[in-house]
Design a protein around this motif. Sequence first.
Motif, PDB file in Angstrom:
ATOM      1  N   THR A 190       0.805  -1.227   0.000  1.00  0.00           N
ATOM      2  CA  THR A 190       0.000   0.000   0.000  1.00  0.00           C
ATOM      3  C   THR A 190       0.834   1.270   0.000  1.00  0.00           C
ATOM      4  O   THR A 190       0.516   2.221  -0.707  1.00  0.00           O
ATOM      5  N   ILE A 226      -4.389   3.667   7.921  1.00  0.00           N
ATOM      6  CA  ILE A 226      -5.528   2.817   7.603  1.00  0.00           C
ATOM      7  C   ILE A 226      -5.358   2.313   6.180  1.00  0.00           C
ATOM      8  O   ILE A 226      -4.927   3.070   5.295  1.00  0.00           O
ATOM      9  N   ALA A 227      -5.664   1.042   5.966  1.00  0.00           N
ATOM     10  CA  ALA A 227      -5.563   0.487   4.615  1.00  0.00           C
ATOM     11  C   ALA A 227      -6.466  -0.729   4.492  1.00  0.00           C
ATOM     12  O   ALA A 227      -6.610  -1.507   5.446  1.00  0.00           O
ATOM     13  N   SER A 228      -7.071  -0.872   3.331  1.00  0.00           N
ATOM     14  CA  SER A 228      -7.803  -2.104   3.050  1.00  0.00           C
ATOM     15  C   SER A 228      -7.173  -2.747   1.815  1.00  0.00           C
ATOM     16  O   SER A 228      -6.532  -2.064   1.005  1.00  0.00           O
ATOM     17  N   ARG A 286     -11.713  -2.837  -1.562  1.00  0.00           N
ATOM     18  CA  ARG A 286     -12.064  -1.416  -1.344  1.00  0.00           C
ATOM     19  C   ARG A 286     -13.471  -1.100  -1.855  1.00  0.00           C
ATOM     20  O   ARG A 286     -13.982  -1.774  -2.747  1.00  0.00           O
ATOM     21  N   GLY A 287     -14.078  -0.077  -1.258  1.00  0.00           N
ATOM     22  CA  GLY A 287     -15.418   0.346  -1.675  1.00  0.00           C
ATOM     23  C   GLY A 287     -16.522  -0.542  -1.152  1.00  0.00           C
ATOM     24  O   GLY A 287     -17.643  -0.525  -1.651  1.00  0.00           O
ATOM     25  N   LYS A 288     -16.212  -1.342  -0.113  1.00  0.00           N
ATOM     26  CA  LYS A 288     -17.215  -2.258   0.430  1.00  0.00           C
ATOM     27  C   LYS A 288     -17.436  -2.040   1.920  1.00  0.00           C
ATOM     28  O   LYS A 288     -17.980  -2.897   2.606  1.00  0.00           O
ATOM     29  N   GLY A 289     -16.920  -0.954   2.421  1.00  0.00           N
ATOM     30  CA  GLY A 289     -17.195  -0.635   3.816  1.00  0.00           C
ATOM     31  C   GLY A 289     -16.111  -1.027   4.800  1.00  0.00           C
ATOM     32  O   GLY A 289     -16.281  -0.841   6.011  1.00  0.00           O
ATOM     33  N   VAL A 290     -15.000  -1.581   4.308  1.00  0.00           N
ATOM     34  CA  VAL A 290     -13.935  -2.004   5.233  1.00  0.00           C
ATOM     35  C   VAL A 290     -13.312  -0.787   5.932  1.00  0.00           C
ATOM     36  O   VAL A 290     -13.176  -0.760   7.165  1.00  0.00           O
ATOM     37  N   GLY A 291     -12.983   0.235   5.156  1.00  0.00           N
ATOM     38  CA  GLY A 291     -12.398   1.437   5.748  1.00  0.00           C
ATOM     39  C   GLY A 291     -13.346   2.089   6.747  1.00  0.00           C
ATOM     40  O   GLY A 291     -12.935   2.495   7.840  1.00  0.00           O
ATOM     41  N   THR A 292     -14.620   2.144   6.366  1.00  0.00           N
ATOM     42  CA  THR A 292     -15.622   2.723   7.273  1.00  0.00           C
ATOM     43  C   THR A 292     -15.682   1.952   8.581  1.00  0.00           C
ATOM     44  O   THR A 292     -15.700   2.548   9.671  1.00  0.00           O
ATOM     45  N   ASN A 329      -4.588  12.573  -1.583  1.00  0.00           N
ATOM     46  CA  ASN A 329      -5.281  11.288  -1.366  1.00  0.00           C
ATOM     47  C   ASN A 329      -6.802  11.509  -1.345  1.00  0.00           C
ATOM     48  O   ASN A 329      -7.439  11.519  -0.285  1.00  0.00           O
ATOM     49  N   ARG A 349     -12.248  11.927   1.011  1.00  0.00           N
ATOM     50  CA  ARG A 349     -13.708  11.803   0.854  1.00  0.00           C
ATOM     51  C   ARG A 349     -14.304  10.941   1.973  1.00  0.00           C
ATOM     52  O   ARG A 349     -15.330  11.254   2.555  1.00  0.00           O
ATOM     53  N   LEU A 350     -13.635   9.857   2.242  1.00  0.00           N
ATOM     54  CA  LEU A 350     -14.121   8.945   3.293  1.00  0.00           C
ATOM     55  C   LEU A 350     -14.129   9.648   4.655  1.00  0.00           C
ATOM     56  O   LEU A 350     -15.116   9.600   5.393  1.00  0.00           O
ATOM     57  N   TYR A 351     -13.038  10.339   4.994  1.00  0.00           N
ATOM     58  CA  TYR A 351     -12.968  11.018   6.292  1.00  0.00           C
ATOM     59  C   TYR A 351     -14.072  12.087   6.394  1.00  0.00           C
ATOM     60  O   TYR A 351     -14.735  12.201   7.431  1.00  0.00           O
ATOM     61  N   ARG A 392     -16.918  12.201   4.810  1.00  0.00           N
ATOM     62  CA  ARG A 392     -18.235  11.554   4.903  1.00  0.00           C
ATOM     63  C   ARG A 392     -18.507  11.078   6.338  1.00  0.00           C
ATOM     64  O   ARG A 392     -19.635  11.066   6.802  1.00  0.00           O
TER      65      ARG A 392
END
Length: 158
Positions: free
Chosen positions: A30, A82-84, A89-95, A121, A126-128, A130
Amino acid sequence: MTPSPATAAVRVRRAELSDLDDLVALEQATFDSDRVSRAQFRRHLDSDSALVLVASANRRRFLGTALVFFRKGSRSARLYSIASLPEARGKGVGTALIEAAEAAARQRRCQALRLEVRTDNESAIRLYERLGYHRVGAIEKGFYEDGTDAFRFLKALA
Ligand SMILES: CC(C)(COP(=O)(O)OP(=O)(O)OC[C@H]1O[C@@H](n2cnc3c(N)ncnc32)[C@H](O)[C@@H]1OP(=O)(O)O)[C@@H](O)C(=O)NCCC(=O)NCCS
């Protein structure tokens, strides 16, 4: 804490020694700089001031990880990394990892979770945002080993 629908299938737990190979492999795949070494992960597993989280789902044993630091006397925790897995990715793991990091920080009576992120990044930013993180302070010039600048983000944990 009840997981949100997007993260219901993802389980997050504390990392164990048997996760070391997966943690190191994901870190190397990563990140090109500022990597956490195997020896550092090993120390963090045993440390009161660090929490290594691992996400998994269904039969997939290892989907991602997050590293949180706590400091004695400080009411804010730091999401250091943090890393998936790319294919997860895009399946809720990071969340799910961030929600678990927040829950752990609340449990330790922290009032905020803070983090730094590379200014380029976009997916992480975007994730943070959200999840309720907002930018604080000025850009940290040359924050990373490769010279990239960082934004600081923070979320108050009610
Ligand atoms: C940043 C990172 C950890 C995000 O992990 P992730 O597992 O993709 O995170 P999520 O799946 O929870 O969220 C990603 C997106 O998928 C969407 N999503 C989450 N669950 C979903 C689902 N079930 N169905 C469809 N989309 C979903 C989210 O809404 C989110 O959208 P957004 O980009 O608009 O915020 C990941 O991209 C990564 O490992 N990047 C490389 C390392 C890195 O940059 N780390 C951050 C700096 S240390």
